[in-house]
Design a protein around this motif. Structure first.
Motif, mmCIF file in Angstrom:
data_model
loop_
_atom_site.group_PDB
_atom_site.id
_atom_site.type_symbol
_atom_site.label_atom_id
_atom_site.label_comp_id
_atom_site.label_asym_id
_atom_site.label_seq_id
_atom_site.Cartn_x
_atom_site.Cartn_y
_atom_site.Cartn_z
ATOM 1 N N ALA A 13 14.554 5.210 9.568
ATOM 2 C CA ALA A 13 13.447 4.196 9.029
ATOM 3 C C ALA A 13 12.826 4.811 8.025
ATOM 4 O O ALA A 13 12.372 6.009 7.717
ATOM 5 C CB ALA A 13 12.466 4.269 10.257
ATOM 6 N N GLN A 14 12.268 3.785 7.147
ATOM 7 C CA GLN A 14 11.453 3.864 5.767
ATOM 8 C C GLN A 14 10.653 3.021 5.699
ATOM 9 O O GLN A 14 11.022 1.827 5.850
ATOM 10 C CB GLN A 14 12.500 4.298 4.613
ATOM 11 C CG GLN A 14 13.397 5.404 4.577
ATOM 12 C CD GLN A 14 14.062 5.490 3.242
ATOM 13 O OE1 GLN A 14 13.508 5.835 2.187
ATOM 14 N NE2 GLN A 14 15.491 5.319 3.157
ATOM 15 N N LEU A 15 9.392 3.510 5.129
ATOM 16 C CA LEU A 15 8.540 2.600 4.729
ATOM 17 C C LEU A 15 8.327 2.523 3.190
ATOM 18 O O LEU A 15 8.061 3.557 2.646
ATOM 19 C CB LEU A 15 7.261 2.566 5.245
ATOM 20 C CG LEU A 15 6.109 1.576 5.013
ATOM 21 C CD1 LEU A 15 6.319 0.261 5.392
ATOM 22 C CD2 LEU A 15 4.675 2.095 5.676
ATOM 23 N N LEU A 16 8.797 1.559 2.375
ATOM 24 C CA LEU A 16 8.726 1.638 0.923
ATOM 25 C C LEU A 16 7.621 0.665 0.221
ATOM 26 O O LEU A 16 6.967 -0.141 0.858
ATOM 27 C CB LEU A 16 10.228 0.948 0.733
ATOM 28 C CG LEU A 16 11.335 1.619 1.151
ATOM 29 C CD1 LEU A 16 12.616 0.677 1.187
ATOM 30 C CD2 LEU A 16 11.712 2.980 0.605
ATOM 31 N N THR A 17 7.615 0.971 -0.807
ATOM 32 C CA THR A 17 6.434 0.224 -1.440
ATOM 33 C C THR A 17 7.056 -1.212 -2.279
ATOM 34 O O THR A 17 7.978 -1.037 -2.857
ATOM 35 C CB THR A 17 5.812 1.098 -2.557
ATOM 36 O OG1 THR A 17 5.153 2.213 -2.157
ATOM 37 C CG2 THR A 17 4.759 0.159 -3.541
ATOM 38 N N GLY A 18 6.590 -2.139 -2.044
ATOM 39 C CA GLY A 18 7.173 -3.437 -2.545
ATOM 40 C C GLY A 18 6.556 -4.698 -2.130
ATOM 41 O O GLY A 18 5.651 -4.471 -0.931
ATOM 42 N N ARG A 45 0.736 -1.294 -0.128
ATOM 43 C CA ARG A 45 -0.167 0.062 0.167
ATOM 44 C C ARG A 45 1.033 1.376 0.198
ATOM 45 O O ARG A 45 1.967 1.611 0.726
ATOM 46 C CB ARG A 45 -0.914 0.003 1.120
ATOM 47 C CG ARG A 45 -1.978 -0.969 0.871
ATOM 48 C CD ARG A 45 -2.741 -0.916 2.717
ATOM 49 N NE ARG A 45 -2.893 0.440 2.960
ATOM 50 C CZ ARG A 45 -3.261 0.722 4.136
ATOM 51 N NH1 ARG A 45 -3.052 -0.220 5.219
ATOM 52 N NH2 ARG A 45 -3.418 1.978 4.482
ATOM 53 N N GLU A 46 0.493 2.091 -1.018
ATOM 54 C CA GLU A 46 1.534 3.266 -0.959
ATOM 55 C C GLU A 46 1.054 4.494 0.136
ATOM 56 O O GLU A 46 2.015 4.943 0.415
ATOM 57 C CB GLU A 46 1.206 4.045 -2.482
ATOM 58 C CG GLU A 46 1.632 3.242 -3.503
ATOM 59 C CD GLU A 46 1.533 3.905 -4.949
ATOM 60 O OE1 GLU A 46 0.925 5.003 -4.938
ATOM 61 O OE2 GLU A 46 1.863 3.476 -5.869
#
Length: 266
Positions: free
Chosen positions: A237-242, A212-213
């Motif tokens: 910290a990062q939340l990426l799309t994949g 989810r983007e």
């Protein structure tokens, strides 16, 4: 780009399969990859290889190691204990510490339960790269045992199965889940593991994926990140799309994760 070096690292009377990716140009970091649990390791091999090559091209020395009883390393999975895997991480760190530039920082790169294995005091400065970290080993073990629970539901034989498996492990008996025989020493060590800061404070690169983007980090992740920050660690910290490649039915890739990893370390 140089081809990776495949070799066996001695461990007492046994050996551990290793893949070494030499850095291109000036050495920026030395990185040990700690793979996830059971079948997740196999599903993740392609992503681990892609990221290792990309890191090497960016000047990082990377060592991938198959833990005891995993892949092509010595012993059977059912004979491995959590302490064996901790010893293998130490083995890999010692090998990396003896290579290349002594000024290049050491990194422990874990995926899923591999993050739990790396989060310990190793007696020397170590940074952490967390891919989709699990907050506790208890949760990791429960998720794994549920694989057998789900498989038995279709046959109507799942009633009381979770309690039976936990009782067997508590009694020192192994259980078999999804083709993997898990010994009590491994299950007990995993269950007790926590993603908690230890050792000299350094850097943490915390990377998670979501399909989810508009997704955000979970409260559990945010609480864990805060604990590392409170202990003096610098956390990015990062939340990426994949996709969740470690659990997909087909082998999948997450290019954004590889790119973010290279940018953070190199």
């Amino acid at each position: 780009m140089n081809a990776p070096q495949v070799f066996f690292l001695p461990s007492g009377a046994e050996q551990r399969l290793c893949i070494h990716h030499a850095p291109q140009g000036a050495e920026r970091a030395r990185v040990l990859y700690v793979h996830p649990f059971a079948e997740e390791m196999n599903k993740s091999r392609r992503m681990a290889a892609l990221a290792s090559r990309a890191l090497a091209q960016a000047g990082c020395r990377v060592l991938q190691i198959d833990l005891r009883g995993c892949g092509d390393s010595s012993a059977d999975f059912g004979d491995a204990a959590w302490a064996d895997w901790q010893a293998d991480v130490r083995l890999g760190l010692d090998w990396l510490a003896a290579q290349g530039s002594t000024n290049a920082p050491l990194w422990l790169w874990g995926l899923r339960a591999g993050c739990l294995l790396g989060a310990a005091d190793w007696g020397l400065p170590v940074n952490h790269l967390f891919w989709q970290p699990m907050s506790s080993g208890k949760l990791a073990l429960q998720q794994f045992l549920r694989l057998k629970l789900a498989a038995e539901m279709a046959g109507g034989t799942s009633k009381g199965l979770m309690e039976q498996m936990k009782s067997a492990l508590a009694a020192g008996q192994p259980v078999e889940v999804a083709g993997y025989r898990v010994g009590a020493a491994l299950a007990t060590g995993l269950e007790a593991a926590r993603l908690a800061p230890a050792g000299p404070a350094g850097r943490v690169v915390w990377l998670e994926l979501s399909t989810r983007e508009d997704a955000t980090l979970t409260p559990v992740s945010e609480q864990a990140i805060q604990a590392w920050q409170d202990a003096g660690w610098r956390v990015d910290a990062q939340l990426l799309t994949g996709p969740g490649f470690w659990a997909t039915s087909e082998i999948e890739e997450a290019p954004a994760l590889v790119q973010a990893t290279v940018e953070a370390l190199a």
